[in-house]
Design an enzyme around this catalytic site. Sequence first.
Site, PDB file in Angstrom:
ATOM      1  N   ASP A  57      23.668   4.277  46.170  1.00 19.34           N
ATOM      2  CA  ASP A  57      22.384   4.969  46.224  1.00 19.34           C
ATOM      3  C   ASP A  57      22.124   5.692  44.905  1.00 19.34           C
ATOM      4  O   ASP A  57      23.053   6.128  44.220  1.00 19.34           O
ATOM      5  CB  ASP A  57      22.372   6.002  47.352  1.00 19.34           C
ATOM      6  CG  ASP A  57      22.461   5.376  48.728  1.00 19.34           C
ATOM      7  OD1 ASP A  57      22.183   4.176  48.848  1.00 19.34           O
ATOM      8  OD2 ASP A  57      22.824   6.098  49.676  1.00 19.34           O
ATOM      9  N   ARG A  58      20.863   5.854  44.593  1.00 21.97           N
ATOM     10  CA  ARG A  58      20.486   6.526  43.349  1.00 21.97           C
ATOM     11  C   ARG A  58      21.148   7.888  43.173  1.00 21.97           C
ATOM     12  O   ARG A  58      21.683   8.181  42.097  1.00 21.97           O
ATOM     13  CB  ARG A  58      18.959   6.660  43.298  1.00 21.97           C
ATOM     14  CG  ARG A  58      18.444   7.393  42.083  1.00 21.97           C
ATOM     15  CD  ARG A  58      16.929   7.452  42.101  1.00 21.97           C
ATOM     16  NE  ARG A  58      16.414   8.058  40.886  1.00 21.97           N
ATOM     17  CZ  ARG A  58      15.120   8.081  40.559  1.00 21.97           C
ATOM     18  NH1 ARG A  58      14.236   7.527  41.383  1.00 21.97           N
ATOM     19  NH2 ARG A  58      14.722   8.632  39.440  1.00 21.97           N
TER      20      ARG A  58
END
Length: 255
Positions: A57-58
């Site tokens: 995930d970012r």
Amino acid sequence: MSQALRILHRDDYLVAVDKPAGLLVHRTALARGEREFLLQRLRNQLGRRVYPVHRLDRPTSGVMLFALDPNTAARLTEVFAERRAHKRYLAVVRGIGPEHDRLDYALREEDGSRPKAEMPALEAVTEIRRLDSAELPVRVDRYPTSRYSLLEARPLTGRRHQIRRHLSRRGYPIIGDAKHGKGNHNRFFAEHLQCPRLLLAAVGLAFEHPLDGRHVEVSGALDATMTTLFERFGWAGHLPLDSVRESSCQSLLPA
């Protein structure tokens, strides 16, 4: 100019790097305004094409693996799909988490392509273990003190936001999680502990090498934000180090 990515391991077929928190892995329609991506930065740094074989995930930092050619990418993608790769994460959560637990909650995919109610619920399993805890003499919620835990998480499946969603559902939201966490605790960490980000890091990755099947374990140190917090909370003994171990037979990720 962007700071060079930290290379954790590299051979003729693959490379493992430390992904900074907040950096997207590659271009996506959900973030059209972004100009910088991990894939592009690594390609420019190495001077050659690279191929992601899994995702982070970012807002999550940590160990990310890339193949250096399409054939290796196909083989590594198969390793991950067949669950022959094992990931280890560290998360700072609200509350005193369980010593051990197996979170087995099916999750609907969150890809934004259609309403969640129309998405099928898929198997999702995460094993967690409490490594340490801390109690602060401050009122953040309704209690006069605030308690937090350091949890180890090992996802056995690979659903989007799996660890974040599982821990939130279990009652231990990760600090800094804007979507699945608790705003008052997130603000407290951002304003008073200099932690304005998601406190989730991928610190270990073990996998079968696509060339000869040998077992490779890559461990990555935490970034400065999480390292400082661990030291402040008395958790320095749990800080991971950059390391690579290879063997002809399978072993476990370092505890």
